[in-house]
Design an enzyme around this catalytic site. Structure first.
Site, short mmCIF file in Angstrom:
data_model
loop_
_atom_site.label_atom_id
_atom_site.label_comp_id
_atom_site.label_asym_id
_atom_site.label_seq_id
_atom_site.Cartn_x
_atom_site.Cartn_y
_atom_site.Cartn_z
N CYS A 256 0.82 -1.20 0.00
CA CYS A 256 0.00 0.00 0.00
C CYS A 256 0.85 1.25 0.00
CB CYS A 256 -0.90 0.03 1.23
SG CYS A 256 -2.01 -1.38 1.29
N GLY B 228 -0.17 0.58 -5.00
CA GLY B 228 -1.48 -0.03 -4.83
C GLY B 228 -2.44 0.47 -5.87
N ASN C 168 0.09 0.66 5.75
CA ASN C 168 0.93 -0.03 4.76
C ASN C 168 1.73 -1.08 5.50
OD1 ASN C 168 4.00 0.86 3.01
ND2 ASN C 168 2.60 -0.80 2.62
N GLY C 169 1.60 -2.32 5.09
CA GLY C 169 2.31 -3.41 5.75
C GLY C 169 1.36 -4.54 6.02
N TYR D 291 12.55 -3.32 -6.24
CA TYR D 291 11.39 -3.25 -7.12
C TYR D 291 10.34 -2.26 -6.69
CZ TYR D 291 6.92 -4.58 -9.19
OH TYR D 291 5.71 -4.56 -9.81
N ASP E 199 14.08 -7.43 -12.57
CA ASP E 199 14.35 -7.26 -11.14
C ASP E 199 14.13 -8.52 -10.33
OD1 ASP E 199 11.48 -7.03 -9.78
OD2 ASP E 199 11.45 -6.10 -11.74
N CYS F 240 15.46 -6.38 6.08
CA CYS F 240 14.61 -7.57 5.99
C CYS F 240 14.79 -8.12 4.58
CB CYS F 240 13.13 -7.25 6.22
SG CYS F 240 12.13 -8.75 5.99
P1 AMP Z 1 6.49 -13.56 -12.31
O1 AMP Z 1 5.97 -13.43 -13.68
O2 AMP Z 1 5.49 -14.18 -11.37
O3 AMP Z 1 7.82 -14.28 -12.22
O4 AMP Z 1 6.72 -12.10 -11.72
C1 AMP Z 1 7.91 -11.41 -11.98
C2 AMP Z 1 7.64 -10.05 -12.47
O5 AMP Z 1 6.71 -9.39 -11.60
C3 AMP Z 1 8.90 -9.21 -12.51
O6 AMP Z 1 9.02 -8.68 -13.81
C4 AMP Z 1 8.70 -8.12 -11.49
O7 AMP Z 1 9.01 -6.86 -12.06
C5 AMP Z 1 7.26 -8.18 -11.10
N1 AMP Z 1 7.09 -8.25 -9.65
C6 AMP Z 1 7.91 -8.78 -8.73
N2 AMP Z 1 7.39 -8.67 -7.50
C7 AMP Z 1 6.20 -8.06 -7.63
C8 AMP Z 1 5.18 -7.66 -6.73
N3 AMP Z 1 5.28 -7.89 -5.44
N4 AMP Z 1 4.10 -7.04 -7.23
C9 AMP Z 1 3.99 -6.82 -8.53
N5 AMP Z 1 4.91 -7.18 -9.45
C10 AMP Z 1 6.00 -7.80 -9.02
#
Ligand code: AMP
Length: 503
Positions: free
Chosen positions: A31, A57, A132-133, A277, A381, A473
């Site tokens: 959030c 969010g 947020n959290g 990220y 990332d 963390c």
């Molecule tokens: P995936 O397709 O499930 O492997 O998700 C990886 C992609 O989602 C990467 O390109 C990241 O930029 C993005 N990503 C990683 N963590 C999050 C997150 N918590 N919320 C939204 N996007 C994410």
């Protein structure tokens, strides 16, 4: 002076009070929070702040304002601009104080009753809060509160704050809040609003960010701002004052800022994934510009896992700064070999795997003329489920790449986050079930490498990880959870909770 502290007007449709377990097996919310004290058009400023924090969010947004007499509230599903670009909505939120919240929950219960800020009428007056959290003992607390007769209106973990404050025997709002905070465990950055003050809180580990800013004023010192990130100060022209410290409560009223530290000082554990990220690249987080950190991570990645190649191509947008750093360090051209369509939402919020696949296709396309015949280093990332990477690699190969090498600017995501970043359950995490070689095969790349945890720490903070006292963390990469996962460790709680919900 405030005289009438009635409920928000207009009243929103609130679903019938129901006791229900949290959104899914473990509630997760990423959030953004924002608040303004002592400024004209506080709600309009808050809408702008929330707009700058939209990346934190996208499912819902809400604002509560206080006009000196009454609280006003508007909460809605959807993007900030969908709701708060309407002048009539802003006009319905008068006052010189306002707080706002962007919500990003996982699938499931995206309903209005879960949209924050939450608002309650207490004997001391109105109280609104945005969180947020994630709390790690919310289920346990909720069960105890329900036994005492508390009627929950939402299924968000944040509502326990409201009930704990309501039943506290302390007299002042701040003492009640401290009483409540001492009973919760987990990650929280809060922005709260009462008739007398705006309050900001960071949990003792400081897992999620929260900053204090000041609005400019021609005549005298301007109003105060609380925000998740500095990018939200920039949009309203506020200046950065300082980070709210881990374990600090700031009470902002017309006399200025009062700092309260109810916990013994301890080493902070800021979320390292905010750097990788989550935060916006133009934000300065914990004193460090996110963009610079991401470039440093990319450079470190190039040093750790260099591979002969012709091009470095980011997976946009989140892979861009790390790819710039990688390309500079490797002495390779940086090229936009993948183009992102900005008119689709984040793939991550799509509810099913099949739609997520579709989402990736909608979102990215290969820049054929650049890629054909080239040895390409793709930089992203993170790999979570692996869906994005698989699709992107397929696309780059279909565009004629001679070789595809994937470089990831985080260590393998092997564990779920329970502190406020949306990650799927552990068995859905590609890295939880596969080693790097297996992941490379699944994704279909010629080589795959992740930055090492020490390389990441060096890029972020200039020192390697201290295994005895990690500086951040990093539970999603190491499984080292600094805050006890109380609810997870007590499955009986969940069972009883569902029985209560059914009964
Ligand atoms: P995936 O397709 O499930 O492997 O998700 C990886 C992609 O989602 C990467 O390109 C990241 O930029 C993005 N990503 C990683 N963590 C999050 C997150 N918590 N919320 C939204 N996007 C994410």
């Amino acid at each position: 002076m405030p005289t009438d502290r009635r409920s928000p007007e207009p009243r929103e449709p609130v679903e019938p009070a129901a006791f229900a377990p949290a959104d899914d097996d473990h509630p997760r919310e990423e959030c953004g929070v924002f608040g303004v004290w002592a400024a004209a058009d506080a709600a309009a400023l808050t809408a702008l702040g929330l707009h700058a924090l939209q990346h934190r969010g996208q499912e819902a947004a809400g604002i509560v304002s206080f006009d000196g007499e009454r609280f006003h509230s508007h909460r809605a599903l959807g993007l900030v601009g969908d709701t708060f670009s309407d002048a009539r909505v802003i006009a319905s939120l008068p006052g010189r104080a306002a707080i706002g919240h962007n919500r990003y929950a996982t699938t499931g219960d995206t309903v209005l009753r879960n949209v924050q800020p939450l608002y309650a009428d207490f004997e001391f007056g109105g109280f609104a809060v945005g969180h947020n959290g994630n709390l790690t003992n919310a289920t346990q607390l909720r069960r105890a509160l329900v036994r005492r007769g508390c009627l929950f209106q939402s299924t968000t973990d944040s509502e326990v704050f409201v009930h704990l404050i309501a039943i506290s025997l302390y007299s002042t709002v701040v003492d009640r809040l401290i009483d409540a905070l001492k009973q919760v465990q987990g990650a929280y950055s809060l922005v709260a609003l009462t008739a007398e003050a705006m309050i900001g809180v960071r949990d003792p580990f400081g897992v999620r960010p929260l900053i204090l800013g000041r609005l400019p004023s021609p005549a005298k010192e301007g109003g105060w701002v609380l925000a998740s990130e500095t990018c939200a100060l920039d949009i309203v022209g506020a200046s950065f004052v300082r980070d709210v410290e881990p374990g600090e409560i700031v009470v902002i009223d017309d006399n200025g800022v009062r700092s309260i530290k109810p916990w013994a000082k301890q080493a902070s554990r800021f979320c390292i994934f905010e750097f990788i990220y989550f935060s916006r690249p133009d934000s300065v987080v914990e004193g460090t510009p996110v963009y610079e950190v991401r470039k440093r991570i990319g450079a470190e990645l190039a040093r750790e896992s260099h591979v002969p190649a012709d091009l470095v191509v980011p997976v946009p947008d989140s892979g861009v700064p790390a790819a710039i750093g990688y390309a500079a360090e490797a002495g390779l051209p940086f090229e936009l070999g993948i183009i992102r369509n900005h008119y689709v939402g984040r793939t991550f919020i799509e509810p099913t795997d099949s739609i997520r696949h579709l989402g990736v296709k909608l979102k990215h396309s290969a820049n054929r003329s650049l890629i054909a015949g080239k040895r390409v280093v793709l930089v992203d990332d993170s790999i979570v489920r692996g869906t994005t990477s698989r699709k992107i690699v397929e696309m780059v190969r279909a565009a004629g790449a001679a070789e595809v090498h994937m470089r990831i600017s985080s260590p393998p995501t092997t564990h779920s986050c329970f502190y406020g970043i949306d990650t799927p359950e552990r068995d859905k995490l590609l890295a939880a079930r596969n080693d790097v070689a297996a992941m490379a095969r699944i994704i279909g790349v010629d080589s795959l490498a992740f930055i090492s945890i020490d390389g990441l720490y060096c890029a972020v903070a200039g020192v390697a990880r201290d295994p005895a006292r990690p500086q951040f963390c990093d539970a999603c990469f190491t499984g080292d959870y600094p805050i006890p996962l109380v609810d997870l460790a007590s499955p009986a709680n969940d069972r009883q909770l569902s029985l209560l919900a059914e009964g």
